[in-house]
Motif scaffolding. Structure first.
Motif: not given
Length: 498
Positions: A155, A159, A163, A172, A186
Motif C-alpha cells: 500500500s 501510494e 503521490w 484509499k 484508490y
C-alpha cells in the motif's frame, strides 16, 4: 344469448344444464344454433377457442382474454413499473465517462523492491486505481494469523508512486486481504466523496474447499449512481486442473455475498430502488445470480472486473510455446489457451469479455530476468494472469458502455516468476436526477392504474327484465336476450343458465 369476445372455454355442466338459443360471433364469423340438445356445441367451442386464442396483449393485466388478479397482479405491477423505468432511464439519467485502471500481479511472496512506474504509469491518469495481488504472503503463519505487514508495504509503495507521479491526490477506498490475496482500491480526491456503499468480502476455495490459499477477495461500491464490482481471484494451479479452476469460479460467484444496504431489507426492495442495475433475472444462467433474499452477488452491478492469477495454461510443449512467443504468434497461441477454450465452450466465465491478448505469456520466468523457465521442470509459459469484465446485460448492446482501451503486461518487473498485467478501462457512469425520476415513476404508475381498470370485466345486458308471459305447468318457455361484453377481457361463464 349472444356473446361477443367472450371466454371460449365453457364447462360441460353448463352445456348440459338447459335449453337456450346461442349466437356466437368471433372475428367476423358467426354461428347460430337453435337446438334443445346442446351436444353439438362441443366442436363449436373448440373452433371458437382456436380462432380467438391470443395470449398476447399490450395490457399486462390481460392474459388469454382473462384479467390477471390477486398476487399475480401485484407481481405484474412491480415488474411493469421497473421495466418502464429501465426504458425511460435517458429521461432522468446522465452518463459521464470514467477511467479505471486495473492491475494484477502474483508477487511470489516478495515485497515492493522495484520501481512500479512500468506497471502503473500507462500514459494517462485514471480516476480509480485497482490493484490485485496474489501470493502476497506464502508463509504457513498466514493461514492462522492476520498480519498486515506486507499489505502495508505494498500500500505504501503504491501510494508513494501515485503521490509522486500524478497531478491529483488519491484516497484509499478499500482494502481486503485473504492469506496471499490482496485487493486495493484508490480513488482520486476529486471523486472520493462520490463513492459510497463500499463493501468487501472474501471467499476461500483452497484446501478442503475453504482455505484462503485459493479463492477471491472482492469489493463492491457505488460511484455516483453506478455500481462497480472488483474481484481479485487466485484459482487452482497445475496444468491439468481445468475443471477445478472452472469450479472455483462457480464457487466464488455463488459464495461471494455482499450485504444489502440497511434501507433495503430484501433484494426486491433494493431492486425497486435500482431497477436499471442488472439482477439475477437479467443473468439467470450465471452462478450465484439467482433469486436472493438478503444479499447481492458479484453480478448485481453495472461494471464487474474479474482479474488475478487464474492459472489457465497453454497445453503445448515448452519448446513450441517459447518459439511461437518469440515470433509474436500470440493469436495462434491464444486459440489453444485453456481459458479461451473454456469460455467458448461456456464451461467457465460465460459472457465475460477480455481485450485482445497481444503480449507474451506472463508465467513462468526465471526470477530477476525476462527469460522463460530454464530449470529442469521447464514449466510451459502461459497466460495465467488475466483481466476480464462482465457488463450489465441491460447495457450490453451499447458498444461504449465499458471499453478496455489498453491491455498489456510489464516485462520490466522481475522480482517474481509472474509478470504484472494492467488494463485501462473507459466506463459509463450514471448520475440520476431524482426529481425527473419521480415524475417518470408517477407517470408510469398512472398508466398502470389505467390499464388495470381496463382489465376489469364489463358486460351489458340487453333487457332489464324478462317477461315469460303465461307459464303453464310442465310447459317450457324460452326467451332470448343478448349479453354483450363491452370490456377488454372475457368474463368466464361458470354454471350459469340464461
Amino acid at each position: 344469448m349472444e356473446l361477443f369476445q367472450s371466454n371460449p372455454v365453457m364447462h360441460a355442466d353448463l352445456l348440459k344444464s338447459a335449453d337456450f338459443t346461442l349466437q356466437l360471433a368471433s372475428q367476423g364469423r358467426e354461428i347460430k344454433l337453435f337446438e334443445h340438445s346442446l351436444h353439438p356445441l362441443y366442436p363449436i367451442v373448440e373452433e371458437l377457442s382456436r380462432i380467438t386464442a391470443n395470449p398476447h396483449s399490450a395490457n399486462p393485466f390481460i392474459y388469454e382474454h382473462e384479467a390477471v388478479t390477486g398476487a399475480a397482479a401485484q407481481r405484474v405491477k412491480e415488474a411493469w413499473v421497473l421495466e418502464q423505468l429501465r426504458k425511460k432511464e435517458p429521461q432522468f439519467a446522465e452518463f459521464t465517462e470514467s477511467t479505471i485502471f486495473v492491475g494484477t500481479w502474483n508477487v511470489n511472496g516478495y515485497g515492493p523492491a522495484e520501481d512500479l512506474s512500468g506497471w502503473i504509469n500507462i500514459g494517462e491518469a485514471a480516476e480509480i486505481y485497482v490493484f490485485g495481488f496474489q501470493e502476497l504472503d506464502m508463509s504457513t503463519e498466514a493461514y492462522l494469523i492476520s498480519d498486515k505487514t506486507k499489505e502495508n508495504n505494498w500500500s505504501q509503495a503504491i501510494e508513494t508512486f501515485l503521490w509522486k507521479n500524478m497531478d491529483v491526490q488519491y484516497v484509499k477506498v478499500a482494502a481486503r486481504q485473504l492469506v496471499g490475496m490482496l485487493l486495493l482500491v484508490y480513488a482520486s480526491e476529486k471523486i472520493a466523496d462520490l463513492i459510497t456503499d463500499v463493501t468487501t468480502e472474501a471467499v476461500g476455495t483452497g484446501l478442503l474447499g475453504m482455505m484462503g490459499n485459493k479463492g477471491a477477495v472482492a469489493c463492491r461500491l457505488r460511484y455516483r449512481d453506478s455500481f462497480l464490482c472488483f474481484v481479485n481471484a487466485h484459482l487452482a494451479a497445475d496444468p491439468g486442473q481445468v475443471e477445478r479452476r472452472n469450479q472455483d469460479q462457480v464457487e466464488i460467484a455463488k459464495r461471494m455475498q455482499f450485504q444489502l444496504p440497511a434501507e433495503t431489507p430484501h433484494f426486491t426492495a433494493y431492486h425497486k430502488l435500482n431497477p436499471w442495475v442488472a439482477s439475477g433475472a437479467d443473468s439467470p444462467n450465471m452462478p450465484g445470480a439467482g433469486a436472493r433474499k438478503s444479499h447481492l452477488s458479484i453480478y448485481d452491478c453495472d461494471h464487474m472486473f474479474y482479474f488475478g492469477d487464474l492459472n489457465y495454461r497453454i497445453p503445448l510443449p515448452f519448446e513450441t510455446v517459447t518459439e511461437m512467443s518469440s515470433n509474436g504468434l500470440f493469436p495462434q497461441l491464444f486459440e489453444l489457451d485453456q481459458l479461451n477454450i473454456e469460455k467458448k465452450a461456456k464451461r467457465a466465465f460465460v459472457d465475460f469479455q477480455e481485450a485482445e491478448v497481444s503480449f507474451p505469456p506472463t508465467f513462468k520466468y526465471d526470477i530477476g530476468t525476462s527469460n522463460f523457465d530454464t530449470s529442469e521442470k521447464k514449466r510451459v509459459p502461459s497466460w495465467c494472469d488475466r483481466i476480464m469484465w462482465f457488463s450489465n446485460p441491460i447495457k450490453r448492446q451499447e458498444s461504449d458502455w465499458l471499453v478496455a482501451s489498453k491491455y498489456s503486461c510489464c516485462m520490466g518487473l522481475s522480482i517474481s516468476d509472474h509478470k504484472p498485467v494492467m488494463s485501462l478501462f473507459r466506463a459509463k457512469i450514471r448520475t440520476l436526477d431524482k426529481t425527473k425520476m419521480a415524475s417518470v415513476s408517477e407517470e408510469a404508475q398512472r398508466a398502470l392504474d389505467k390499464m388495470e381498470n381496463e382489465a376489469n370485466p364489463s358486460i351489458k345486458v340487453e333487457l332489464n327484465e324478462i317477461d315469460f308471459g303465461e307459464v303453464s305447468f310442465l310447459t317450457p318457455v324460452i326467451r332470448a336476450f343478448v349479453v354483450e361484453n363491452v370490456g377488454h377481457v372475457g368474463p368466464a361463464l361458470h354454471n350459469t343458465v340464461f
